[in-house]
Design an enzyme around this catalytic site. Structure first.
Site, PDB file in Angstrom:
ATOM      1  N   ALA A  61      -4.510   6.874  12.400  1.00 37.46           N
ATOM      2  CA  ALA A  61      -2.861   7.352  12.190  1.00 37.46           C
ATOM      3  C   ALA A  61      -2.136   6.540  11.392  1.00 37.46           C
ATOM      4  CB  ALA A  61      -2.537   7.409  13.851  1.00 37.46           C
ATOM      5  N   ASP A 115      -3.725  -3.357  -5.697  1.00 42.10           N
ATOM      6  CA  ASP A 115      -3.346  -3.452  -5.014  1.00 42.10           C
ATOM      7  C   ASP A 115      -5.164  -4.197  -4.752  1.00 42.10           C
ATOM      8  OD1 ASP A 115      -2.217  -0.968  -3.977  1.00 42.10           O
ATOM      9  OD2 ASP A 115      -4.462   0.789  -4.497  1.00 42.10           O
ATOM     10  N   VAL A 123      -0.231   5.465   7.254  1.00 36.95           N
ATOM     11  CA  VAL A 123       0.203   6.195   5.962  1.00 36.95           C
ATOM     12  C   VAL A 123       0.262   7.879   5.844  1.00 36.95           C
ATOM     13  CG1 VAL A 123       1.974   6.457   3.900  1.00 36.95           C
ATOM     14  CG2 VAL A 123       1.154   4.222   5.031  1.00 36.95           C
ATOM     15  N   ILE A 124      -1.761   7.335   5.397  1.00 38.21           N
ATOM     16  CA  ILE A 124      -2.752   8.919   5.009  1.00 38.21           C
ATOM     17  C   ILE A 124      -2.722   9.887   6.163  1.00 38.21           C
ATOM     18  CG2 ILE A 124      -4.843   9.251   3.762  1.00 38.21           C
ATOM     19  CD1 ILE A 124      -4.582   6.751   1.998  1.00 38.21           C
ATOM     20  N   HIS A 166      32.084  11.986   0.095  1.00 40.17           N
ATOM     21  CA  HIS A 166      31.705  12.487   1.494  1.00 40.17           C
ATOM     22  C   HIS A 166      31.970  14.014   0.893  1.00 40.17           C
ATOM     23  CE1 HIS A 166      32.625  13.594   5.024  1.00 40.17           C
ATOM     24  NE2 HIS A 166      33.616  15.225   4.129  1.00 40.17           N
ATOM     25  N   GLY A 177      -7.542   3.088   6.472  1.00 45.58           N
ATOM     26  CA  GLY A 177      -7.440   1.644   5.462  1.00 45.58           C
ATOM     27  C   GLY A 177      -8.146   1.836   4.049  1.00 45.58           C
TER      28      GLY A 177
HETATM   29  P1  FAD Z   1      -5.131   2.319  -8.734  1.00 47.95           P
HETATM   30  O1  FAD Z   1      -4.466   2.952  -8.755  1.00 47.95           O
HETATM   31  O2  FAD Z   1      -6.400   2.566  -7.827  1.00 47.95           O
HETATM   32  O3  FAD Z   1      -6.051   2.399  -9.970  1.00 47.95           O
HETATM   33  C1  FAD Z   1      -6.637   1.355 -10.318  1.00 47.95           C
HETATM   34  C2  FAD Z   1      -7.585   1.879 -11.735  1.00 47.95           C
HETATM   35  O4  FAD Z   1      -9.191   1.102 -11.681  1.00 47.95           O
HETATM   36  C3  FAD Z   1      -8.870   3.331 -11.576  1.00 47.95           C
HETATM   37  O5  FAD Z   1      -8.433   4.534 -12.305  1.00 47.95           O
HETATM   38  C4  FAD Z   1     -10.109   2.646 -10.817  1.00 47.95           C
HETATM   39  O6  FAD Z   1     -10.936   4.280 -11.514  1.00 47.95           O
HETATM   40  C5  FAD Z   1      -9.953   1.469 -12.074  1.00 47.95           C
HETATM   41  N1  FAD Z   1     -11.143   0.605 -11.946  1.00 47.95           N
HETATM   42  C6  FAD Z   1     -11.998  -0.131 -10.690  1.00 47.95           C
HETATM   43  N2  FAD Z   1     -12.501  -0.553 -11.002  1.00 47.95           N
HETATM   44  C7  FAD Z   1     -12.499  -1.005 -13.083  1.00 47.95           C
HETATM   45  C8  FAD Z   1     -13.745  -1.253 -13.762  1.00 47.95           C
HETATM   46  N3  FAD Z   1     -14.490  -2.330 -13.792  1.00 47.95           N
HETATM   47  N4  FAD Z   1     -13.834  -0.979 -14.727  1.00 47.95           N
HETATM   48  C9  FAD Z   1     -12.277  -0.102 -15.260  1.00 47.95           C
HETATM   49  N5  FAD Z   1     -11.985   0.862 -14.445  1.00 47.95           N
HETATM   50  C10 FAD Z   1     -11.943   0.322 -13.162  1.00 47.95           C
HETATM   51  N6  FAD Z   1       1.780   4.250  -3.206  1.00 47.95           N
HETATM   52  C11 FAD Z   1       3.578   4.252  -2.935  1.00 47.95           C
HETATM   53  O7  FAD Z   1       3.752   3.303  -3.291  1.00 47.95           O
HETATM   54  N7  FAD Z   1       3.958   5.371  -2.831  1.00 47.95           N
HETATM   55  C12 FAD Z   1       2.964   6.819  -2.109  1.00 47.95           C
HETATM   56  O8  FAD Z   1       3.824   7.896  -2.472  1.00 47.95           O
HETATM   57  C13 FAD Z   1       1.338   6.540  -1.813  1.00 47.95           C
HETATM   58  N8  FAD Z   1       1.075   7.656  -2.390  1.00 47.95           N
HETATM   59  C14 FAD Z   1      -0.313   7.691  -1.377  1.00 47.95           C
HETATM   60  C15 FAD Z   1      -1.095   8.742  -1.289  1.00 47.95           C
HETATM   61  C16 FAD Z   1      -2.145   8.525  -1.065  1.00 47.95           C
HETATM   62  C17 FAD Z   1      -3.499   9.987  -0.571  1.00 47.95           C
HETATM   63  C18 FAD Z   1      -3.515   7.424  -1.854  1.00 47.95           C
HETATM   64  C19 FAD Z   1      -4.726   6.817  -0.950  1.00 47.95           C
HETATM   65  C20 FAD Z   1      -2.213   6.379  -1.656  1.00 47.95           C
HETATM   66  C21 FAD Z   1      -1.082   5.989  -1.919  1.00 47.95           C
HETATM   67  N9  FAD Z   1      -0.154   4.997  -2.395  1.00 47.95           N
HETATM   68  C22 FAD Z   1       0.879   5.084  -2.764  1.00 47.95           C
HETATM   69  C23 FAD Z   1      -1.114   4.019  -2.552  1.00 47.95           C
HETATM   70  C24 FAD Z   1      -1.263   3.893  -4.592  1.00 47.95           C
HETATM   71  O9  FAD Z   1      -1.701   4.607  -5.039  1.00 47.95           O
HETATM   72  C25 FAD Z   1      -1.477   2.280  -4.488  1.00 47.95           C
HETATM   73  O10 FAD Z   1      -0.995   1.238  -4.436  1.00 47.95           O
HETATM   74  C26 FAD Z   1      -1.670   2.059  -6.421  1.00 47.95           C
HETATM   75  O11 FAD Z   1      -2.134   3.331  -6.845  1.00 47.95           O
HETATM   76  C27 FAD Z   1      -2.155   0.819  -6.471  1.00 47.95           C
HETATM   77  O12 FAD Z   1      -2.286   1.270  -7.583  1.00 47.95           O
HETATM   78  P2  FAD Z   1      -3.516   0.051  -8.777  1.00 47.95           P
HETATM   79  O13 FAD Z   1      -3.134   0.057 -10.312  1.00 47.95           O
HETATM   80  O14 FAD Z   1      -3.412  -1.164  -8.296  1.00 47.95           O
HETATM   81  O15 FAD Z   1      -4.254   0.616  -8.652  1.00 47.95           O
HETATM   82  P1  NAI Z   2      -3.350   2.675   6.722  1.00 47.38           P
HETATM   83  O1  NAI Z   2      -3.476   0.766   6.606  1.00 47.38           O
HETATM   84  O2  NAI Z   2      -2.068   2.765   6.478  1.00 47.38           O
HETATM   85  O3  NAI Z   2      -3.936   3.081   8.212  1.00 47.38           O
HETATM   86  C1  NAI Z   2      -4.878   3.336   8.474  1.00 47.38           C
HETATM   87  C2  NAI Z   2      -4.667   3.011  10.414  1.00 47.38           C
HETATM   88  O4  NAI Z   2      -6.078   3.448  10.561  1.00 47.38           O
HETATM   89  C3  NAI Z   2      -3.954   2.028  10.933  1.00 47.38           C
HETATM   90  O5  NAI Z   2      -3.074   2.632  11.841  1.00 47.38           O
HETATM   91  C4  NAI Z   2      -4.739   1.177  11.661  1.00 47.38           C
HETATM   92  O6  NAI Z   2      -5.423   0.879  13.039  1.00 47.38           O
HETATM   93  C5  NAI Z   2      -6.621   2.544  11.958  1.00 47.38           C
HETATM   94  N1  NAI Z   2      -7.573   2.782  12.369  1.00 47.38           N
HETATM   95  C6  NAI Z   2      -8.410   1.619  11.236  1.00 47.38           C
HETATM   96  N2  NAI Z   2      -9.268   1.665  11.701  1.00 47.38           N
HETATM   97  C7  NAI Z   2      -9.551   2.386  12.477  1.00 47.38           C
HETATM   98  C8  NAI Z   2     -11.083   3.392  13.431  1.00 47.38           C
HETATM   99  N3  NAI Z   2     -12.353   2.716  12.859  1.00 47.38           N
HETATM  100  N4  NAI Z   2     -11.050   4.234  14.173  1.00 47.38           N
HETATM  101  C9  NAI Z   2      -8.959   5.015  14.118  1.00 47.38           C
HETATM  102  N5  NAI Z   2      -8.274   4.082  13.528  1.00 47.38           N
HETATM  103  C10 NAI Z   2      -8.614   3.186  12.627  1.00 47.38           C
HETATM  104  O7  NAI Z   2      -3.969   3.009   5.671  1.00 47.38           O
HETATM  105  P2  NAI Z   2      -4.440   4.588   5.006  1.00 47.38           P
HETATM  106  O8  NAI Z   2      -3.374   5.573   5.974  1.00 47.38           O
HETATM  107  O9  NAI Z   2      -5.479   5.067   5.078  1.00 47.38           O
HETATM  108  O10 NAI Z   2      -3.761   4.247   3.906  1.00 47.38           O
HETATM  109  C11 NAI Z   2      -3.473   2.926   2.840  1.00 47.38           C
HETATM  110  C12 NAI Z   2      -2.754   2.894   2.127  1.00 47.38           C
HETATM  111  O11 NAI Z   2      -2.048   3.504   0.827  1.00 47.38           O
HETATM  112  C13 NAI Z   2      -2.206   2.557   2.961  1.00 47.38           C
HETATM  113  O12 NAI Z   2      -1.690   0.819   3.188  1.00 47.38           O
HETATM  114  C14 NAI Z   2      -0.569   2.304   2.239  1.00 47.38           C
HETATM  115  O13 NAI Z   2       0.090   0.889   1.352  1.00 47.38           O
HETATM  116  C15 NAI Z   2      -1.693   3.535   1.008  1.00 47.38           C
HETATM  117  N6  NAI Z   2      -0.310   3.960   1.312  1.00 47.38           N
HETATM  118  C16 NAI Z   2       1.162   4.539   0.088  1.00 47.38           C
HETATM  119  C17 NAI Z   2       1.585   5.405   1.132  1.00 47.38           C
HETATM  120  C18 NAI Z   2       2.786   6.055   0.998  1.00 47.38           C
HETATM  121  O14 NAI Z   2       3.551   5.048  -0.096  1.00 47.38           O
HETATM  122  N7  NAI Z   2       4.042   7.234   1.221  1.00 47.38           N
HETATM  123  C19 NAI Z   2       0.617   6.830   1.594  1.00 47.38           C
HETATM  124  C20 NAI Z   2      -0.573   6.920   1.416  1.00 47.38           C
HETATM  125  C21 NAI Z   2      -0.819   5.340   1.063  1.00 47.38           C
END
Ligand code: FAD
Ligand code: NAI
Length: 474
Positions: free
Chosen positions: A190, A321, A192-193, A453, A280
């Site tokens: 439960a 990340d 963010v995703i 406002h 996560g």
């Molecule tokens: P990434 O975006 O993961 O990019 C890394 C890139 O490196 C990828 O293209 C990967 O394929 C490439 N790569 C990896 N290893 C290699 C290699 N050896 N050689 C060449 N390329 C490689 N964050 C927010 O702030 N707001 C949101 O609303 C939000 N929503 C999200 C929703 C979901 C469903 C998910 C999964 C994540 C969300 N996030 C959100 C988190 C956000 O996507 C990440 O924090 C962000 O993408 C991290 O950026 P990054 O550049 O570190 O890595």
């Molecule tokens: P998360 O860390 O937000 O949540 C994972 C949840 O899974 C936690 O509540 C944890 O207690 C639970 N969990 C862990 N192991 C478990 C198990 N074995 N069984 C049941 N529950 C378990 O991670 P999530 O949702 O996967 O998102 C990953 C990252 O992506 C987040 O850290 C967030 O930073 C980023 N993200 C950001 C968004 C935004 O900014 N709006 C949207 C989506 C993702």
């Protein structure tokens, strides 16, 4: 022909990497960016997780599904009648795909405009030759660079009990692409995703059950916000079980069966069409060759960096990340800019104290700075001010009156320590809090400004007034 000597090679073209690469080029550094990601069409696609399988596609689906829900349930009160409201899932997915591809192609154009050399392939660190790093591309080519920025991002963590198959048991990638609305949907986690994608499919008609291992809900958020969020999500029929332990997971072609134990220690079973695993994400260092060059990782497998994103190796940086800190796109990008400026000899700003967090549910949840419980634990004398959207004219006109703004301020100096919002447009309003905190504002500073406002921002105004118990409209 491509030169094989660069000032900077960036590995990864997500929001950390592509922004770093563009900024490096702007600063006159000869820059290449290597990325291995292929999009939904199987073709190389820039933008990383954020653009392809994260922030952007999830927000597109959240928007479509919220419009659907509002048309079905809320628009009647405006006098808008709509019969036989339907959702064409394929069309919704096509719209999402178009938004994604427009953006990913946009990055390719930005690379071109900024003269970033874009290379598709998997990069690995081969070693150091004098002052140069040698980088391999997909085991065939080799390039050299004075500096390396690693921005390889993260990938979904798997459950031990079951592997994702992209169809029945999915991570974020599959959960953004269900071709039909599943009748029953179980989400593990439960976080963010779980909340965002659970909201999407629930709004479209799925019966959603969320299994969360922690006894707490949204432990990073302010306690009062988390409590209000849980109340609203439960009312929306998002069924969340806390303290859940997952047992076995079995599959037939029709369904997935999850055995689990509830917080009272009772064994339970759930059958579902689809299972989303959202527990996560883990840093992506696979195949990078970290070991072979002596790049230090921390105990969580992240690349170890200091506050300026410097690794233990010379001229090698890591951002986003794959390093410590929140896994957020804007945090990754700002680290990318900081490193680019450091490499160019400028003073990169390493202060990421005021990174906003947003959860794009309805109501939206957003915060910056410390929660009330953190301030309490830190032993800081504090005061709070809280104001509900219910008493705001704009929120009433919008018909979106749930939630509140809460400000936590230092009791002695009045400096704002945290801003917490649950309610309409929290994702936009939070930037007021970020700005206030970045300029070291007091709650009095926010209270003395003039607000348009009627606007939702007036709730921020009243919350600031509430810190000193002088609200006008309550
Ligand atoms: P990434 O975006 O993961 O990019 C890394 C890139 O490196 C990828 O293209 C990967 O394929 C490439 N790569 C990896 N290893 C290699 C290699 N050896 N050689 C060449 N390329 C490689 N964050 C927010 O702030 N707001 C949101 O609303 C939000 N929503 C999200 C929703 C979901 C469903 C998910 C999964 C994540 C969300 N996030 C959100 C988190 C956000 O996507 C990440 O924090 C962000 O993408 C991290 O950026 P990054 O550049 O570190 O890595
Ligand atoms: P998360 O860390 O937000 O949540 C994972 C949840 O899974 C936690 O509540 C944890 O207690 C639970 N969990 C862990 N192991 C478990 C198990 N074995 N069984 C049941 N529950 C378990 O991670 P999530 O949702 O996967 O998102 C990953 C990252 O992506 C987040 O850290 C967030 O930073 C980023 N993200 C950001 C968004 C935004 O900014 N709006 C949207 C989506 C993702």
């Amino acid at each position: 022909m491509m030169s094989n000597l660069f000032d900077v090679v960036v590995i990864g073209a997500g929001p950390g990497g592509y922004v770093a690469a563009i900024r490096c080029s702007q600063l006159g550094l000869h820059t290449a960016c290597i990325d291995d990601l292929k999009g939904e069409n199987g073709k190389p696609s820039l933008g990383g997780t954020c653009l392809n399988f994260g922030c952007i596609p999830s927000k597109a689906l959240l928007e479509s599904s919220e419009n659907f829900e509002r048309l079905k349930h809320d628009f009647g009160s405006h006098g808008i009648g709509a019969e036989n409201v339907s959702m064409d899932v394929q069309k919704m997915l096509l719209r999402k795909g178009k938004i994604v591809s427009d953006f990913t192609m946009g990055i390719a154009q930005l690379f071109k405009k900024n003269k970033v050399v874009s290379i598709h392939g998997s990069a690995s660190l081969l070693g150091r030759d004098g002052d140069l790093w040698r980088i391999g591309i997909s085991g065939s080519e080799e390039i050299c660079s004075k500096n390396v920025i690693i921005a390889t991002g993260s990938k979904s963590r798997n459950l031990q009990q079951v592997q994702t198959d992209g169809v029945q048991v999915v991570d974020n990638v599959g959960a953004l692409n269900f071709s039909d609305v599943p009748r029953r949907l179980v989400i593990v986690g439960a976080g963010v995703i779980g909340l965002e994608l659970g909201s999407v499919w629930r709004r479209l008609g799925s019966e959603v059950t969320v299994l969360e291992s922690s006894p707490l809900f949204l432990s990073a958020a302010d306690e009062q916000v988390a409590k209000e969020a849980l109340r609203v999500f439960t009312k929306q029929k998002l069924s969340i079980h806390f303290g859940a332990q997952i047992g076995t997971v079995t599959q037939t072609p029709e369904e997935v069966t999850i055995s689990w134990r509830n917080s009272q220690g009772e064994d339970q079973e759930l059958n579902t069409e689809k299972l989303i695993v959202a527990i996560g994400r883990i840093p992506n260092t696979q195949g990078l060759g970290a070991d072979s060059v002596g790049l230090k990782l921390d105990s969580a497998g992240r690349i170890e960096v200091d506050e300026y994103c410097r690794t233990n190796l010379p001229c090698m940086f890591a951002v986003g990340d794959v390093v410590r800190g929140p896994m957020l796109a804007h945090k990754a990008s700002e680290e990318g800019v900081m490193v680019a400026e450091l490499i160019a000899g400028q003073v990169g700003c390493g202060d990421l104290s005021f990174v906003p967090n947003v959860i794009y549910t309805a109501p939206e949840i957003a915060w910056v700075g410390k929660t009330e419980q953190q301030v309490r634990t830190d032993g800081i004398a504090y005061k709070t001010g809280k104001f509900p959207f219910l008493a705001n004219g704009r929120a009433r006109a919008m018909g979106d009156t749930g939630g509140f703004v809460k400000i936590v301020a230092d009791a002695e100096t009045d400096r704002i320590l945290g801003v917490h919002i649950i309610g309409p447009m929290a994702s936009e309003l939070i930037q007021l809090g970020v700005q206030a905190m970045a300029f070291a504002a007091s709650s009095e500073d926010l209270a003395r400004m003039v607000y348009a406002h009627p606007s939702l921002a007036e709730v921020m105004h009243e919350a600031a007034l509430a810190v000193d118990s002088r609200t006008i409209h309550i």
